[in-house]
Design an enzyme around this catalytic site. Structure first.
Site, PDB file in Angstrom:
ATOM      1  N   LYS A  19      44.899  47.332  40.292  1.00  0.00           N
ATOM      2  CA  LYS A  19      43.594  46.735  40.622  1.00  0.00           C
ATOM      3  C   LYS A  19      43.559  46.309  42.089  1.00  0.00           C
ATOM      4  O   LYS A  19      42.595  46.608  42.804  1.00  0.00           O
ATOM      5  CB  LYS A  19      43.341  45.548  39.688  1.00  0.00           C
ATOM      6  CG  LYS A  19      41.976  44.921  39.837  1.00  0.00           C
ATOM      7  CD  LYS A  19      41.535  44.240  38.559  1.00  0.00           C
ATOM      8  CE  LYS A  19      42.159  42.885  38.336  1.00  0.00           C
ATOM      9  NZ  LYS A  19      41.697  41.864  39.292  1.00  0.00           N
ATOM     10  N   SER A  20      44.612  45.635  42.533  1.00  0.00           N
ATOM     11  CA  SER A  20      44.624  45.146  43.924  1.00  0.00           C
ATOM     12  C   SER A  20      44.534  46.308  44.908  1.00  0.00           C
ATOM     13  O   SER A  20      43.818  46.246  45.913  1.00  0.00           O
ATOM     14  CB  SER A  20      45.925  44.381  44.197  1.00  0.00           C
ATOM     15  OG  SER A  20      45.977  43.221  43.417  1.00  0.00           O
ATOM     16  N   ARG A 119      34.966  29.438  40.615  1.00  0.00           N
ATOM     17  CA  ARG A 119      36.271  29.615  41.261  1.00  0.00           C
ATOM     18  C   ARG A 119      36.253  29.095  42.707  1.00  0.00           C
ATOM     19  O   ARG A 119      35.243  29.207  43.390  1.00  0.00           O
ATOM     20  CB  ARG A 119      36.691  31.084  41.168  1.00  0.00           C
ATOM     21  CG  ARG A 119      36.851  31.426  39.680  1.00  0.00           C
ATOM     22  CD  ARG A 119      37.440  32.735  39.419  1.00  0.00           C
ATOM     23  NE  ARG A 119      38.779  32.865  39.936  1.00  0.00           N
ATOM     24  CZ  ARG A 119      39.438  34.020  39.976  1.00  0.00           C
ATOM     25  NH1 ARG A 119      38.859  35.108  39.534  1.00  0.00           N
ATOM     26  NH2 ARG A 119      40.652  34.067  40.447  1.00  0.00           N
ATOM     27  N   GLN A 166      44.682  36.754  48.311  1.00  0.00           N
ATOM     28  CA  GLN A 166      43.239  36.877  48.557  1.00  0.00           C
ATOM     29  C   GLN A 166      42.846  36.100  49.806  1.00  0.00           C
ATOM     30  O   GLN A 166      42.061  36.584  50.633  1.00  0.00           O
ATOM     31  CB  GLN A 166      42.462  36.394  47.331  1.00  0.00           C
ATOM     32  CG  GLN A 166      42.723  37.286  46.117  1.00  0.00           C
ATOM     33  CD  GLN A 166      41.931  36.902  44.896  1.00  0.00           C
ATOM     34  OE1 GLN A 166      41.214  35.892  44.889  1.00  0.00           O
ATOM     35  NE2 GLN A 166      42.047  37.685  43.848  1.00  0.00           N
ATOM     36  N   ASP A 312      49.756  36.741  37.651  1.00  0.00           N
ATOM     37  CA  ASP A 312      48.808  37.290  36.669  1.00  0.00           C
ATOM     38  C   ASP A 312      49.480  37.620  35.338  1.00  0.00           C
ATOM     39  O   ASP A 312      48.802  37.842  34.332  1.00  0.00           O
ATOM     40  CB  ASP A 312      48.148  38.562  37.216  1.00  0.00           C
ATOM     41  CG  ASP A 312      47.197  38.257  38.370  1.00  0.00           C
ATOM     42  OD1 ASP A 312      46.803  37.091  38.521  1.00  0.00           O
ATOM     43  OD2 ASP A 312      46.862  39.192  39.116  1.00  0.00           O
ATOM     44  N   LYS A 339      42.216  30.703  37.798  1.00  0.00           N
ATOM     45  CA  LYS A 339      42.052  32.145  37.572  1.00  0.00           C
ATOM     46  C   LYS A 339      40.771  32.370  36.750  1.00  0.00           C
ATOM     47  O   LYS A 339      39.933  31.482  36.662  1.00  0.00           O
ATOM     48  CB  LYS A 339      43.296  32.712  36.889  1.00  0.00           C
ATOM     49  CG  LYS A 339      44.541  32.627  37.771  1.00  0.00           C
ATOM     50  CD  LYS A 339      44.399  33.470  39.020  1.00  0.00           C
ATOM     51  CE  LYS A 339      45.602  33.376  39.931  1.00  0.00           C
ATOM     52  NZ  LYS A 339      45.406  34.057  41.223  1.00  0.00           N
ATOM     53  N   ARG A 343      44.160  29.106  32.880  1.00  0.00           N
ATOM     54  CA  ARG A 343      45.134  29.779  32.011  1.00  0.00           C
ATOM     55  C   ARG A 343      46.211  28.841  31.481  1.00  0.00           C
ATOM     56  O   ARG A 343      46.902  29.217  30.531  1.00  0.00           O
ATOM     57  CB  ARG A 343      45.730  31.001  32.735  1.00  0.00           C
ATOM     58  CG  ARG A 343      44.717  32.123  32.849  1.00  0.00           C
ATOM     59  CD  ARG A 343      45.268  33.360  33.533  1.00  0.00           C
ATOM     60  NE  ARG A 343      44.244  34.412  33.550  1.00  0.00           N
ATOM     61  CZ  ARG A 343      44.246  35.444  34.386  1.00  0.00           C
ATOM     62  NH1 ARG A 343      45.209  35.578  35.273  1.00  0.00           N
ATOM     63  NH2 ARG A 343      43.292  36.348  34.332  1.00  0.00           N
ATOM     64  N   ARG A 385      42.876  38.908  30.729  1.00  0.00           N
ATOM     65  CA  ARG A 385      44.332  38.817  30.537  1.00  0.00           C
ATOM     66  C   ARG A 385      44.692  37.934  29.333  1.00  0.00           C
ATOM     67  O   ARG A 385      45.752  38.094  28.748  1.00  0.00           O
ATOM     68  CB  ARG A 385      45.016  38.342  31.821  1.00  0.00           C
ATOM     69  CG  ARG A 385      44.782  39.314  32.981  1.00  0.00           C
ATOM     70  CD  ARG A 385      45.832  39.241  34.047  1.00  0.00           C
ATOM     71  NE  ARG A 385      45.358  39.810  35.295  1.00  0.00           N
ATOM     72  CZ  ARG A 385      45.328  41.116  35.582  1.00  0.00           C
ATOM     73  NH1 ARG A 385      45.755  42.002  34.707  1.00  0.00           N
ATOM     74  NH2 ARG A 385      44.866  41.539  36.757  1.00  0.00           N
TER      75      ARG A 385
END
Ligand code: S3P
Length: 426
Positions: A19-20, A119, A166, A312, A339, A343, A385
């Site tokens: 994904k990144s 976020r 990020q 992650d 996230k 989480r 996730r």
């Protein structure tokens, strides 16, 4: 799709593209000259959000499944979007694109779903503002919607308070538009895909220890990139192969970049049978096939510098810890709270409901493993996730495991349940 206890788990799979790397391929391709071609692209909702944003800024992008062609227009070729840029659920899109938008001669507005609007964006607003950028949280709460862009940028030496790729990437991308050298120093090294890939596109970018440095105003040239499989998606099957009985799984073509591969070290520390085969380098990234078999696992401590390399994967690592004898302590992972869901809270709630002894802490969790798990209704909080980690827990739980939402897997792994189903039905 309910998940039942698996009697065995055998086979060979390929997981979707990283994904990144997929996000970055589209972004860097858009601001490069000529054509960039991505194969193995992750055709998931997050990366589609990135494609949508650049199309809205006049970039011609064609996509057929995992094959994407981007007709880049160079560093200064983006045009003013006529609509709000929709970042969907994607933190990577929001934070990285803000670095690029900060260098444009127009103002853009970014917004996304309910989760993205919660976020933290203060972490990019601070350094971009220090570079002279115009960036504003429209609700004054340091979250999206954001308005970005419009003024010339000054280079910056930024000491980041968080280990976040990020944030680092956002500042480095803004640095491409600043006249001079921009650097970011992190408390602990985070994933380095931006540094590796931008260098391939021709940027003068380096990393030394905790600091990454970029020189502004490069000419970037389009690339052909083979995107490797995502270790964050492979993680679910790594854990499945370790905790299920009669398991023997080969996961092919996975990115094993050391800034991402902490789960392999943790699995080994917990006594897992895990080996890397056919190690090679593809488009500048280390890649291997990962072989796992049923293992007797024991608890361990997971803390310190390894945390950003598996951030992650911690939900599914928590599931692995629940199936290991003894205690696992996860520390230094307060980033889990910001996230796609909190989480620490969502893992604790679901593992508790499955009968596991878990205590949440300020920066992680303590799991006393080895108790039998029982199937339950998983509350995903629309976090991809969480859904996938608890599907893996369901493979070793008594009774049925069901989900309040399964579609959220489309963010990073649209065929997850299909792949899992194929493996368990063999
Ligand atoms: C990502 C960096 C990580 C990770 C996210 C993807 C990236 O976030 O959790 O899924 O592609 O740079 P942070 O950099 O905020 O830790």
């Amino acid at each position: 799709m309910p998940i039942n206890k698996a009697k065995s788990l055998k086979g060979e799979i390929k997981v979707p593209g990283d994904k990144s790397i997929s996000h970055r391929g589209v972004m860097f391709g858009a601001i490069s000259e000529d054509i960039t071609e991505l194969t193995g692209f992750l055709d998931g909702a997050d990366c589609r959000s990135t494609i949508g944003c650049f199309k809205a800024m006049g970039i011609d992008i064609t996509q057929e499944h995992d094959h994407v062609v981007i007709h880049g227009k160079g560093l200064h070729g983006l045009s003013e979007p006529q609509q709000v840029l929709d970042v969907g659920n994607s933190g990577t899109t929001t934070r990285l694109i803000s670095g690029i938008l900060a260098g444009q001669p127009f103002v853009s507005t970014l917004n996304g779903d309910e989760s993205i609007q919660k976020r933290p964006m203060g972490r990019i607003i601070t350094p971009l503002t220090q570079m002279g950028a115009y960036i504003r949280s429209l609700k004054n709460n340091n979250c999206a919607p954001l308005e970005v862009g419009g003024v010339p940028l000054a280079p910056l030496r930024y000491d980041s308070p968080v280990a976040s790729a990020q944030v680092k990437s956002c500042v480095l991308l803004a640095g491409l538009y600043a006249d001079g050298i921009t650097s970011v120093t992190e408390p602990v090294v985070s994933r380095n895909h931006t540094e590796l890939m931008l260098s391939g596109f021709g940027a003068n970018i380096k990393s030394e220890g905790l600091t990454a440095t970029v020189v502004g105003g490069p000419k970037l040239v389009g690339q052909k990139i083979e995107v490797p499989g995502d270790i964050s998606s492979a993680a679910f099957f790594i854990v499945a192969g370790l905790i299920c009985p009669n398991a023997d799984l080969l996961i092919k073509n996975v990115n094993t970049n050391p800034t991402r591969a902490g789960i392999i070290k943790v699995a080994q520390d917990m006594g897992g049978n895990i080996e890397l085969l056919n190690e090679r380098v593809v488009s500048g990234e280390p890649v291997a096939d990962i072989h796992v078999t049923t293992s007797e696992l024991h608890g361990c401590e997971i803390s310190g510098d390894i945390i950003p390399t598996l951030i992650d994967e911690l939900p599914v690592i928590a599931v692995m810890a629940a199936c290991a004898s003894g205690t696992t302590v996860i520390k230094d992972a307060s980033e889990l709270k910001v996230k796609e869901s909190d989480r620490i809270a969502t893992v604790t709630e679901n593992l508790t409901n499955m009968g596991c002894d878990i205590t949440p802490t300020e920066d992680g969790m303590i799991i006393s493993g080895g108790m039998p798990l029982k199937g339950t209704l998983i509350k995903t909080y629309l976090d991809h996730r969480i859904a996938m980690a608890f599907a893996i827990a369901g493979l070793v739980a008594d009774g049925e495991t069901t989900f309040d939402n399964e579609d959220c897997c489309c963010i990073s792994y649209p065929d997850f349940f299909k792949t899992l189903n194929n493996l368990t039905n063999q």
